[in-house]
Scaffold this motif. Sequence first.
Motif, PDB file in Angstrom:
ATOM      1  N   HIS A  27       0.840  -1.201   0.000  1.00 15.24           N
ATOM      2  CA  HIS A  27       0.000   0.000   0.000  1.00 15.24           C
ATOM      3  C   HIS A  27       0.875   1.251   0.000  1.00 15.24           C
ATOM      4  CE1 HIS A  27      -3.634   2.381   0.846  1.00 15.24           C
ATOM      5  NE2 HIS A  27      -2.828   3.127   1.586  1.00 15.24           N
ATOM      6  N   LEU A  28       1.930   1.254   0.814  1.00 14.88           N
ATOM      7  CA  LEU A  28       2.835   2.412   0.853  1.00 14.88           C
ATOM      8  C   LEU A  28       3.510   2.604  -0.499  1.00 14.88           C
ATOM      9  CD1 LEU A  28       4.476   1.837   4.371  1.00 14.88           C
ATOM     10  CD2 LEU A  28       2.656   3.447   3.780  1.00 14.88           C
ATOM     11  N   LYS A  29       3.876   1.503  -1.140  1.00 18.67           N
ATOM     12  CA  LYS A  29       4.484   1.577  -2.467  1.00 18.67           C
ATOM     13  C   LYS A  29       3.507   2.185  -3.473  1.00 18.67           C
ATOM     14  CE  LYS A  29       6.796   0.317  -6.246  1.00 18.67           C
ATOM     15  NZ  LYS A  29       8.043   0.981  -6.707  1.00 18.67           N
ATOM     16  N   LYS A  30       2.273   1.756  -3.418  1.00 18.01           N
ATOM     17  CA  LYS A  30       1.260   2.221  -4.371  1.00 18.01           C
ATOM     18  C   LYS A  30       0.990   3.719  -4.224  1.00 18.01           C
ATOM     19  CE  LYS A  30      -3.055   1.211  -3.663  1.00 18.01           C
ATOM     20  NZ  LYS A  30      -4.328   0.479  -3.506  1.00 18.01           N
ATOM     21  N   GLU A  31       1.077   4.237  -2.985  1.00 19.56           N
ATOM     22  CA  GLU A  31       0.743   5.641  -2.728  1.00 19.56           C
ATOM     23  C   GLU A  31       1.881   6.601  -3.084  1.00 19.56           C
ATOM     24  OE1 GLU A  31      -2.201   6.970  -1.510  1.00 19.56           O
ATOM     25  OE2 GLU A  31      -2.966   4.948  -1.936  1.00 19.56           O
TER      26      GLU A  31
END
Length: 541
Positions: A316-320
């Motif tokens: 999720h952090l990567k996607k954001e």
Amino acid sequence: MFSWMGRQAGGRERAGGADAVQTVTGGLRSLYLRKVLPLEEAYRFHEFHSPALEDADFENKPMILLVGQYSTGKTTFIRYLLEQDFPGMRIGPEPTTDSFIAVMYGETEGSTPGNALVVDPKKPFRKLSRFGNAFLNRFMCSQLPNQVLKSISIIDSPGILSGEKQRISRGYDFCQVLQWFAERVDRIILLFDAHKLDISDEFSEAIKAFRGQDDKIRVVLNKADQVDTQQLMRVYGALMWSLGKVINTPEVLRVYIGSFWAQPLQNTDNRRLFEAEAQDLFRDIQSLPQKAAVRKLNDLIKRARLAKVHAYIISHLKKEMPSVFGKENKKRELISRLPEIYLQLQREYQISAGDFPEVKAMQEQLENYDFTKFHSLKPKLIEAVDNMLSSKISSLMNLISQEEISMPTQLVQGGAFDGTTEGPFNQGYGEGAKEGADEEEWVVAKDKPIYDELFYTLSPVNGKISGVNAKKEMVTSKLPNSVLGKIWKLADCDCDGMLDEEEFALAKHLIKIKLDGYELPNSLPSHLVPPSHRKSLPKAD
């Protein structure tokens, strides 16, 4: 069903206990390597949470971790169980144990320093090398040929002191080391001194390091013979109050009260309580070898669930993250919004809040990483873990159940565990329904004159009283009908619905046993059978 399961199932009848344990061990290792480890490696799980598991982690004996403030009797407790000294043992009223000592079985007595210990592939301590020389210089393994250690290993920890200076002077993260051990041991025993119930800041932090391992924790209130009964009640209440502020669980922790050393009791008023508590603790420890496979399976499930959650967080952090500009600002924003991200992921993937790592610790760790180098979510890795949790685990659980049935009962033996299993010092020997078992005279006879007087006030006919008249006397005990019904069944030896004077005396004796706090036998022991009924009634075991 796994192929390795099928191969082992055919030879299960020929396999001994060790082979059966190896079957489960191989299955756990196989599941971890094929299903969980790839997910952990993809999302840097080992850097954030726990190092990768090795073969020794699956094969090692059950371990017990002892934790407590200084002079609570941790080292003495180990000596009490082993009934002998071990290399590196130091006992005193002041802080003496300044190292972690793994007490394990060995054919010859000796010790191994920490730096040599963490390169031994046969020991489950290789991953402790990450804590550096400051820790390894305070870590050692004591080996000795003791019967107890054939079944379990015991980890003695340094006595915990109060004050910030003590925490800093260790030179390594004490709580992180405790957390590492907590994830791998089968029992965590917290020891308290009856005269020293305060929980220092470092002890409080140490207990918090056991978050998620609550099912492993047991509490021992040691040196309880140094206070009288009234003081002991107050001490117990104060201990539960102190623990309630540190351990945030709805369940009450199991506390064992006693004096766990081989010296005479200073106060014998509660001797019976101490003996019963010691036996309960012994039974809990003795059951560890039989439950070791289930414990390792349970820990693997917890680890797999955490690895899944960690993958969702990292992806999720990567996607954001933005692709070009504003990366640092976005990183700071995401770290500050981590509690909101947790809630979002809980709703999106139907995950329990209890599966998530602590927010504050995760935020501190994330500060050191470049989010753009994290991996995106890989559904196949998640599916592999989901498949393991939904189907493979149940198959392995069935295998464990089958092997528990086929294997002989595994209990810890030797040392203090053998001291109360034979002879007249076995728990309950000569007490309750066992009283008089080794006497020639009927044990009820000593009080029979008193019972006879009552018997003849109940209008006996032809030497017997009716059930109605017997009930009038028996209900004066105020025991519930369910208990009195069991007593009637045991006392009416000839099953004629009436009681003669010996049967009545037996009923009164059984009532006394129950009122004294002992349990009733399921069948009448041979030594309690009235003399006049012994020929007609088969002897019970």
